[in-house]
Design a protein around this motif. Structure first.
Motif, PDB file in Angstrom:
ATOM      1  N   MET A   1      22.834  16.083 -39.906  1.00 12.06           N
ATOM      2  CA  MET A   1      22.761  14.938 -39.332  1.00 12.06           C
ATOM      3  C   MET A   1      23.658  14.473 -38.173  1.00 12.06           C
ATOM      4  N   GLN A   2      23.428  13.664 -37.265  1.00 11.04           N
ATOM      5  CA  GLN A   2      24.309  13.138 -35.948  1.00 11.04           C
ATOM      6  C   GLN A   2      24.608  11.877 -36.184  1.00 11.04           C
ATOM      7  N   ASP A   3      25.641  11.250 -35.850  1.00 10.51           N
ATOM      8  CA  ASP A   3      25.771   9.840 -35.765  1.00 10.51           C
ATOM      9  C   ASP A   3      26.138   9.331 -34.483  1.00 10.51           C
ATOM     10  N   PHE A   4      25.502   8.054 -34.024  1.00 12.44           N
ATOM     11  CA  PHE A   4      25.712   7.564 -32.854  1.00 12.44           C
ATOM     12  C   PHE A   4      26.120   6.075 -33.431  1.00 12.44           C
ATOM     13  N   GLN A   5      27.150   5.474 -32.836  1.00 14.18           N
ATOM     14  CA  GLN A   5      27.654   4.145 -33.166  1.00 14.18           C
ATOM     15  C   GLN A   5      26.853   3.118 -32.052  1.00 14.18           C
ATOM     16  N   LEU A   6      25.938   2.358 -32.606  1.00 16.52           N
ATOM     17  CA  LEU A   6      25.232   1.459 -31.729  1.00 16.52           C
ATOM     18  C   LEU A   6      24.895   0.340 -32.463  1.00 16.52           C
ATOM     19  N   SER A   7      24.819  -0.891 -31.705  1.00 14.52           N
ATOM     20  CA  SER A   7      24.523  -2.264 -32.125  1.00 14.52           C
ATOM     21  C   SER A   7      22.831  -2.010 -32.759  1.00 14.52           C
ATOM     22  N   PRO A   8      22.528  -2.873 -33.470  1.00 11.75           N
ATOM     23  CA  PRO A   8      21.135  -2.998 -34.064  1.00 11.75           C
ATOM     24  C   PRO A   8      20.201  -3.070 -33.093  1.00 11.75           C
ATOM     25  N   GLU A   9      20.435  -3.681 -32.133  1.00 12.32           N
ATOM     26  CA  GLU A   9      19.403  -3.829 -30.983  1.00 12.32           C
ATOM     27  C   GLU A   9      19.052  -2.365 -30.136  1.00 12.32           C
ATOM     28  N   ASP A  10      20.256  -1.832 -29.974  1.00 10.69           N
ATOM     29  CA  ASP A  10      20.416  -0.693 -29.202  1.00 10.69           C
ATOM     30  C   ASP A  10      19.616   0.438 -30.096  1.00 10.69           C
ATOM     31  N   ALA A  11      19.994   0.548 -31.133  1.00 12.51           N
ATOM     32  CA  ALA A  11      19.456   1.442 -32.302  1.00 12.51           C
ATOM     33  C   ALA A  11      18.033   1.299 -32.483  1.00 12.51           C
ATOM     34  N   SER A  12      17.383   0.050 -32.324  1.00 10.94           N
ATOM     35  CA  SER A  12      15.968  -0.112 -32.248  1.00 10.94           C
ATOM     36  C   SER A  12      15.474   0.392 -31.189  1.00 10.94           C
ATOM     37  N   LEU A  13      15.982   0.232 -29.883  1.00  7.82           N
ATOM     38  CA  LEU A  13      15.603   0.798 -28.610  1.00  7.82           C
ATOM     39  C   LEU A  13      15.492   2.389 -28.650  1.00  7.82           C
ATOM     40  N   VAL A  14      16.444   2.843 -29.347  1.00  6.86           N
ATOM     41  CA  VAL A  14      16.457   4.588 -29.267  1.00  6.86           C
ATOM     42  C   VAL A  14      15.322   4.947 -30.326  1.00  6.86           C
ATOM     43  N   LEU A  18      11.882   7.159 -29.241  1.00  8.03           N
ATOM     44  CA  LEU A  18      11.209   8.544 -29.743  1.00  8.03           C
ATOM     45  C   LEU A  18      10.267   8.520 -30.827  1.00  8.03           C
ATOM     46  N   PRO A  19       9.198   8.873 -30.499  1.00  6.05           N
ATOM     47  CA  PRO A  19       8.053   8.873 -31.512  1.00  6.05           C
ATOM     48  C   PRO A  19       8.248   9.398 -32.832  1.00  6.05           C
ATOM     49  N   ALA A  20       8.965  10.604 -33.027  1.00  6.70           N
ATOM     50  CA  ALA A  20       9.399  11.032 -34.254  1.00  6.70           C
ATOM     51  C   ALA A  20      10.659  10.896 -34.696  1.00  6.70           C
ATOM     52  N   MET A  21      10.910   9.700 -34.943  1.00  3.86           N
ATOM     53  CA  MET A  21      12.509   9.455 -35.501  1.00  3.86           C
ATOM     54  C   MET A  21      12.379   8.702 -36.831  1.00  3.86           C
ATOM     55  N   GLN A  22      11.283   8.938 -37.490  1.00  7.18           N
ATOM     56  CA  GLN A  22      11.020   8.670 -39.044  1.00  7.18           C
ATOM     57  C   GLN A  22      12.317   8.865 -39.656  1.00  7.18           C
ATOM     58  N   ASP A  23      13.182  10.131 -39.519  1.00  6.46           N
ATOM     59  CA  ASP A  23      14.323  10.513 -40.367  1.00  6.46           C
ATOM     60  C   ASP A  23      15.433   9.924 -40.082  1.00  6.46           C
ATOM     61  N   ALA A  24      15.400   8.914 -38.926  1.00  2.38           N
ATOM     62  CA  ALA A  24      16.484   8.163 -38.385  1.00  2.38           C
ATOM     63  C   ALA A  24      16.951   7.219 -39.494  1.00  2.38           C
ATOM     64  N   VAL A  25      18.425   6.873 -39.846  1.00  6.58           N
ATOM     65  CA  VAL A  25      18.811   6.000 -40.721  1.00  6.58           C
ATOM     66  C   VAL A  25      19.901   5.093 -39.973  1.00  6.58           C
ATOM     67  N   TYR A  26      19.727   3.781 -40.005  1.00  9.56           N
ATOM     68  CA  TYR A  26      20.707   2.882 -39.450  1.00  9.56           C
ATOM     69  C   TYR A  26      21.183   2.294 -40.420  1.00  9.56           C
ATOM     70  N   ASP A  27      22.500   2.330 -40.594  1.00 11.23           N
ATOM     71  CA  ASP A  27      23.631   1.863 -41.572  1.00 11.23           C
ATOM     72  C   ASP A  27      25.018   1.406 -41.065  1.00 11.23           C
ATOM     73  N   ASP A  28      25.376   0.391 -41.068  1.00 11.11           N
ATOM     74  CA  ASP A  28      26.760  -0.045 -40.918  1.00 11.11           C
ATOM     75  C   ASP A  28      27.198   0.131 -39.561  1.00 11.11           C
ATOM     76  N   GLY A  29      26.297   0.163 -38.233  1.00  3.98           N
ATOM     77  CA  GLY A  29      26.648   0.160 -37.142  1.00  3.98           C
ATOM     78  C   GLY A  29      26.541   1.584 -36.572  1.00  3.98           C
ATOM     79  N   MET A  30      25.970   2.408 -37.558  1.00  9.04           N
ATOM     80  CA  MET A  30      25.673   3.969 -37.217  1.00  9.04           C
ATOM     81  C   MET A  30      24.232   4.203 -37.406  1.00  9.04           C
ATOM     82  N   LEU A  31      23.692   4.812 -36.191  1.00 16.93           N
ATOM     83  CA  LEU A  31      22.489   5.704 -36.444  1.00 16.93           C
ATOM     84  C   LEU A  31      22.519   6.926 -36.587  1.00 16.93           C
ATOM     85  N   ARG A  32      21.842   7.266 -37.623  1.00 16.52           N
ATOM     86  CA  ARG A  32      22.209   8.849 -38.274  1.00 16.52           C
ATOM     87  C   ARG A  32      20.788   9.132 -37.813  1.00 16.52           C
ATOM     88  N   VAL A  33      20.833  10.578 -37.243  1.00 13.55           N
ATOM     89  CA  VAL A  33      19.527  11.169 -36.734  1.00 13.55           C
ATOM     90  C   VAL A  33      19.690  12.802 -37.149  1.00 13.55           C
TER      91      VAL A  33
END
Length: 182
Positions: A1-14, A18-33
């Motif tokens: 997994m790779q982490d990206f520090q994003l706001s909730p709004e930006d994480a939602s945009l990301v 990407l249609p195949a992002m079902q495995d992404a997890v957003y937690d505590d300011g980090m989007l883990r993909v």
């Protein structure tokens, strides 16, 4: 997994980009993909300022259109003088504009026939019928057209400023509430 520090709004945009992002997890300011999607996510993250700006532009253009429609929908006020005084003329839809154009043609015809001083009936936004000379009616309707044109010009100027906004701060600085013709 790779982490990206994003706001909730930006994480939602990301995630929605990407249609195949079902495995992404957003937690505590980090989007883990998943690592396999990290490169695609990194490209979107790099484009986020442009994506956010374009979304902001679209939202602001919609707000300008709504304000323009509100100003026009409020009607045009004109001082007809005499006992008629200041009256508001409906501008609810294109059918009102067509009706005013028809009345303008009648007033112009009366003027051309030498009857510009003759009274014409006109109905205001309060559903009150009053009379004014064909000369006054024709002049009022020209003023109405100029007012409507000024309203449109204001919306165009705002849309030009929206298109020229270099970033979200410049976009946020555009005041869409003031400067409209009364």
């Amino acid at each position: 997994m790779q982490d990206f520090q994003l706001s909730p709004e930006d994480a939602s945009l990301v995630v929605t980009a990407l249609p195949a992002m079902q495995d992404a997890v957003y937690d505590d300011g980090m989007l883990r993909v998943p690592t396999a999607q990290a490169e695609a996510v990194a490209a979107i993250v790099a484009d986020l300022p442009a994506i956010v700006l374009e979304r902001g532009r679209a939202d602001t253009r919609r707000a300008v259109n709504a304000k323009r429609d509100q100003v026009i929908g409020g009607g045009y006020q004109h001082n007809f003088g005499g006992t008629a005084g200041i009256r508001t003329l409906d501008q609810r839809s294109e059918s009102d504009a067509i009706n005013w154009l028809g009345l303008k043609n009648l007033a112009d015809a009366a003027i051309a026939a030498g009857s510009g001083a003759d009274p014409m009936q006109i109905r205001d936004a309060g559903d009150e019928t009053f009379t004014a000379s064909a000369n006054v009616v024709a002049s009022a309707l020209v003023s109405m057209a100029q007012w409507r044109g000024a309203v449109m010009s204001r919306s165009w100027a705002l849309k030009d400023a929206i298109a020229a906004a270099a970033d979200a701060a410049a976009l946020a600085a555009i005041d869409i509430e003031t400067g409209w013709p009364g």
